[in-house]
Design a protein around this motif. Structure first.
Motif, short mmCIF file in Angstrom:
data_model
loop_
_atom_site.label_atom_id
_atom_site.label_comp_id
_atom_site.label_asym_id
_atom_site.label_seq_id
_atom_site.Cartn_x
_atom_site.Cartn_y
_atom_site.Cartn_z
N ARG A 134 -30.46 -1.83 10.95
CA ARG A 134 -29.75 -0.83 10.26
C ARG A 134 -28.34 -0.63 10.50
NH1 ARG A 134 -33.43 2.33 8.04
NH2 ARG A 134 -35.84 2.14 8.58
N ASN A 135 -27.87 -1.19 11.39
CA ASN A 135 -26.28 -1.15 11.78
C ASN A 135 -25.62 -2.57 12.00
OD1 ASN A 135 -26.12 1.85 12.19
ND2 ASN A 135 -27.92 1.57 13.67
N SER A 183 -17.96 -0.40 13.42
CA SER A 183 -19.51 -0.07 13.96
C SER A 183 -19.76 0.90 13.13
CB SER A 183 -19.72 -0.27 15.25
OG SER A 183 -21.13 0.00 15.30
N GLY A 184 -20.97 0.69 12.40
CA GLY A 184 -21.75 1.79 11.78
C GLY A 184 -22.93 1.22 10.94
N ARG A 185 -23.59 2.31 9.95
CA ARG A 185 -24.61 1.71 9.36
C ARG A 185 -24.18 0.76 8.18
NH1 ARG A 185 -27.83 6.56 6.73
NH2 ARG A 185 -25.63 7.05 6.11
#
Length: 519
Positions: free
Chosen positions: A235-236, A293-295
């Motif tokens: 998901r990330n 960084s993130g979805r």
């Protein structure tokens, strides 16, 4: 002027335009349909009918289905897991690669399968100490064989099935193509395994596709991130971006641990000239590098503007994550579509539309992603050339050419007539799009079958086989072109392996097909 002469003149001009490679394929196809209307050969409805044809709609939906499998990591899983277990010995690895691309091609088309597997195959070949040139041409050629395993393998299969129906015969079943596809794939594997080592060059290209699967390790080394830190997950993920000139980020204070101005992403690291930047007073300059960084969806949305330049698009990195978000839903929709096509409960175009719509509704792909996934060149090419097939029938051009062909080969042997039709298809298919070739030859083949008083089914199936035998040049199909650079091939490399495969396909089309689909 005689409509037959006009139709043949338009055909000749189109072939010259295709061969020149100077006019886009879509423009040539649209020009054909417009020219048929301007000259009065077809009325407006007939000239534009291809753009609403069920075949064109079905082909369009298949691109969306293919995108769902690619974007959710289903294809990456197949490549990394299946090929990864094949070991490093040349022959077993080659066989696994060829079978895998054939199966994927049957579901998502030649071009999609080859494009998805090229990076995986190059990396696996390099790790095994095998020149990529020994693997990539077999990859493309096996995809051609795999296109004959199912109805969805290539637009050509859909076209010949519709022409058979228009000629008064039945359509081909979804898996019926496999009756000829399996022998073709088996023969292709045999030739590649036995003779490929000598027929293929051992050459290393000047540049190789990047190993996206090792992307996380590369970033850990670049930004000194501790081992064990998960950068890329289901998901990330992360995105490496460069601050663009005149970006609104220039002059902002940004350091590791902060969130971006949008609030959706976290800054993992900041570098300038390869050196880490620390401190609360760090201000950004053009050319600074950020690791965010993130979805996945947030990364995609926040890195598409003019403020940053993306090193590796999140969408490309995400595809390397095996069985990512939405993979099960994508597989479920694919299975449902195959069931609808195999049982014939609904027409193919409806099955495709239901599948493409379902993928958007369950959020496997976004509407914008679905539109971007469609190869509009292919769609317009097929839609624009369908009116030429109509003109061949309406003006009697197909009857004229079919009569001339029968005068040459004689009217007593359908095998000779079939050989002539396939030979014409094979020759044209090395020079122009095999899809365009089949659209040109299909009405002629249908008339030949009718004049001989035999079934049109063997002619249509043999036409599909001959159309798939586009092996002799790198420009014969997009898949052939795709492997040219990463394989380090030259123009003259293709015919060496391509010629025996072409003869195999031609023999199967003329000798084997009439056994399964009698005259």
């Amino acid at each position: 002027m005689d409509p037959v002469v006009i139709t043949l003149a338009i055909l000749a001009i189109a072939i010259v335009a295709f061969l020149s490679n100077r006019v886009p394929l879509g423009v040539v196809a649209v020009g054909v349909s417009v020219a048929l209307w301007i000259t009065g050969v077809l009325d407006l409805g007939q000239a534009l009918a291809g753009f609403g044809d069920p075949t064109v709609i079905f082909i369009t939906t298949l691109f969306v289905v293919g995108e769902s499998l690619d974007a959710t990591g289903v294809t990456a899983w197949a490549g990394q897991v299946v090929i990864g277990r094949a070991g490093t010995r040349r022959t077993p690895l080659l066989v696994v690669v060829c079978v895998l691309v054939a199966v994927i091609t049957a579901l998502i088309s030649v071009n999609g399968a080859v494009a998805a597997l090229i990076p995986v195959v190059v990396v696996v070949a390099t790790r095994a100490g095998i020149p990529p040139s020994q693997m990539l041409m077999p990859l493309a050629f096996s995809a051609h064989a795999g296109s004959m395993l199912a109805l969805t393998g290539t637009p050509v299969n859909i076209i010949v099935s519709e022409v058979a129906t228009d000629a008064g015969a039945r359509p081909f079943g979804f898996f019926e193509f496999g009756l000829v596809g399996l022998p073709l794939l088996g023969g292709t594997l045999l030739i590649i395994a036995l003779f490929g080592r000598w027929l293929l060059p051992s050459r290393t290209p000047a540049s190789l596709p990047r190993d996206i699967a090792a992307h996380a390790d590369t970033l850990r080394r670049q930004y000194a991130i501790p081992d064990g830190t998960e950068l890329i997950g289901v998901r990330n993920g992360v995105a490496e971006v460069v601050v663009a000139p005149r970006s609104e980020l220039v002059g902002r204070h940004l350091f590791a641990g902060m969130t971006t101005p949008s609030g959706d992403l976290v800054v993992v690291a900041v570098q300038r000239g390869g050196q880490e930047l620390h401190g609360l007073e760090t201000t950004l300059r053009p050319g600074d590098t950020l690791l965010l960084s993130g979805r996945w969806e947030d990364l995609e949305r926040n890195t598409t503007g003019p403020e940053v330049l993306v090193v590796d698009p999140p969408s490309a990195v995400r595809r390397s994550v095996p069985l990512g978000v939405g993979a099960k839903r994508a597989i479920g929709v694919l299975v449902a579509m195959v069931v609808l096509l195999a049982t014939g409960i609904v027409p193919p175009a409806i099955a495709g539309l239901l599948a493409a719509s379902a993928l958007v509704v369950v959020r496997v792909v976004s509407p914008a992603q679905a539109y971007r996934s469609i190869s509009w060149t292919t769609v317009v090419l097929v839609a624009g050339m369908i009116p030429l097939s109509t003109a061949f029938v309406e003006t009697g051009t197909a009857d004229l050419i079919a009569g001339a062909l029968l005068d040459v080969v004689g009217g007593g042997s359908p095998h000779l007539a079939l050989l002539a039709v396939c030979a014409l298809t094979v020759v044209l298919g090395q020079l122009i799009s095999n899809t365009a070739t089949v659209l040109i030859v299909a009405p002629i083949a249908a008339v030949v079958a009718d004049d001989l008083g035999v079934s049109v089914l063997p002619f249509m199936m043999a036409l599909a086989v001959a159309g798939a035998a586009a092996f002799l040049t790198p420009v014969a199909t997009p898949a052939n072109t795709m492997v040219l650079e990463p394989g380090g091939y030259r123009f003259g490399d293709y015919w060496k392996l391509g010629l025996p495969l072409l003869l195999l396909f031609l023999a199967v089309a003329v000798l084997y097909v009439p056994v399964i689909w009698p005259f």
